[in-house]
Design a protein around this motif. Structure first.
Motif, PDB file in Angstrom:
ATOM      1  N   ALA A   1      -5.205 -10.822   6.442  1.00  0.00           N
ATOM      2  CA  ALA A   1      -4.326 -10.466   5.335  1.00  0.00           C
ATOM      3  C   ALA A   1      -4.242 -11.615   4.338  1.00  0.00           C
ATOM      4  CB  ALA A   1      -2.928 -10.151   5.875  1.00  0.00           C
ATOM      5  N   LYS A   2      -4.082 -11.266   3.080  1.00  0.00           N
ATOM      6  CA  LYS A   2      -3.750 -12.254   2.063  1.00  0.00           C
ATOM      7  C   LYS A   2      -2.237 -12.262   1.999  1.00  0.00           C
ATOM      8  CE  LYS A   2      -7.982 -11.626  -0.401  1.00  0.00           C
ATOM      9  NZ  LYS A   2      -8.698 -10.885  -1.367  1.00  0.00           N
ATOM     10  N   VAL A   3      -1.640 -13.382   2.340  1.00  0.00           N
ATOM     11  CA  VAL A   3      -0.203 -13.445   2.534  1.00  0.00           C
ATOM     12  C   VAL A   3       0.472 -14.159   1.377  1.00  0.00           C
ATOM     13  CG1 VAL A   3       1.628 -14.271   4.050  1.00  0.00           C
ATOM     14  CG2 VAL A   3      -0.507 -13.426   5.028  1.00  0.00           C
ATOM     15  N   LEU A   4       1.452 -13.481   0.803  1.00  0.00           N
ATOM     16  CA  LEU A   4       2.314 -14.097  -0.200  1.00  0.00           C
ATOM     17  C   LEU A   4       3.501 -14.698   0.539  1.00  0.00           C
ATOM     18  CD1 LEU A   4       2.378 -11.163  -2.779  1.00  0.00           C
ATOM     19  CD2 LEU A   4       0.915 -13.189  -2.822  1.00  0.00           C
TER      20      LEU A   4
ATOM     21  N   SER B   1      -1.692 -14.068   9.253  1.00  0.00           N
ATOM     22  CA  SER B   1      -2.713 -13.376   8.462  1.00  0.00           C
ATOM     23  C   SER B   1      -3.868 -12.825   9.293  1.00  0.00           C
ATOM     24  CB  SER B   1      -3.268 -14.326   7.394  1.00  0.00           C
ATOM     25  OG  SER B   1      -3.887 -15.445   8.011  1.00  0.00           O
TER      26      SER B   1
ATOM     27  N   ILE C   1       1.008  -9.325   9.179  1.00  0.00           N
ATOM     28  CA  ILE C   1       1.348  -8.965   7.803  1.00  0.00           C
ATOM     29  C   ILE C   1       0.471  -7.760   7.455  1.00  0.00           C
ATOM     30  CG2 ILE C   1       1.612  -9.807   5.444  1.00  0.00           C
ATOM     31  CD1 ILE C   1       3.296 -11.217   7.728  1.00  0.00           C
TER      32      ILE C   1
ATOM     33  N   GLN D   1       6.794 -10.590   5.978  1.00  0.00           N
ATOM     34  CA  GLN D   1       6.453  -9.186   5.757  1.00  0.00           C
ATOM     35  C   GLN D   1       7.163  -8.674   4.504  1.00  0.00           C
ATOM     36  OE1 GLN D   1       7.571  -7.272   9.464  1.00  0.00           O
ATOM     37  NE2 GLN D   1       5.439  -7.253  10.178  1.00  0.00           N
TER      38      GLN D   1
ATOM     39  N   ASN E   1       5.756  -9.572   1.346  1.00  0.00           N
ATOM     40  CA  ASN E   1       4.497  -8.889   1.098  1.00  0.00           C
ATOM     41  C   ASN E   1       4.653  -7.372   1.008  1.00  0.00           C
ATOM     42  OD1 ASN E   1       2.022 -10.894   1.288  1.00  0.00           O
ATOM     43  ND2 ASN E   1       3.670 -11.658   2.583  1.00  0.00           N
TER      44      ASN E   1
END
Length: 143
Positions: free
Chosen positions: A37-40, A68, A77, A131, A134
């Motif tokens: 995952a690309k996590v913010l 991620s 995520i 979570q 995102n």
């Protein structure tokens, strides 16, 4: 005979044509879904900061930095881990008992006997906060 003299040329042209078809076909195929995952990230609460440290020590080897995912474990995520499908109790159970493979092809998750329920609470706080950052929110589970 002219036909037999042209066979090598036809073979080369056919082979070249198949190569072009393969390239065009692959170009228009959708990208496979990434395992990571690309996590913010957002500003974390104090409990989630403690959870991040615990996560990094106990979970990140498989679930990746910032949850991620890696080639050893899935990203947390991901919408499948929204609280409606995997409530907080699922995290406690996973740590205490392990989890048989079911959503992902990574194999079984072993139990993590060294992680206490108080530590799981902090880890869950961390995971839920990232979570939320995102866009992963509660969605009722449908079978």
């Amino acid at each position: 005979m002219k036909t037999s003299a042209n066979l090598p040329k036809l073979f080369v042209l056919g082979f070249f044509g198949l190569g072009i078809v393969g390239i065009v076909y692959n170009y228009f195929q959708p990208e496979p879904e990434a395992n990571y995952a690309k996590v913010l990230m957002s500003e974390l609460s104090n409990e989630a900061k403690d959870g991040q440290s615990l996560f990094d020590t106990n979970c990140a080897a498989c679930h990746g930095k910032n949850a991620s995912g890696t080639d050893k474990g899935p990203p947390l995520i991901h919408d499948i881990y929204n609280p409606g499908h995997h409530p907080d109790e699922a995290f406690y159970s996973a740590v205490a008992n392990g989890v048989p493979q079911h959503h992902w092809p990574f194999g079984n998750m072993p139990k993590l006997g060294q992680v206490t329920p108080d530590e799981v609470a902090k880890i869950v706080s961390y995971v839920r906060e990232i979570q939320l950052a995102n866009g992963i929110t509660y969605k009722p589970h449908k079978m």
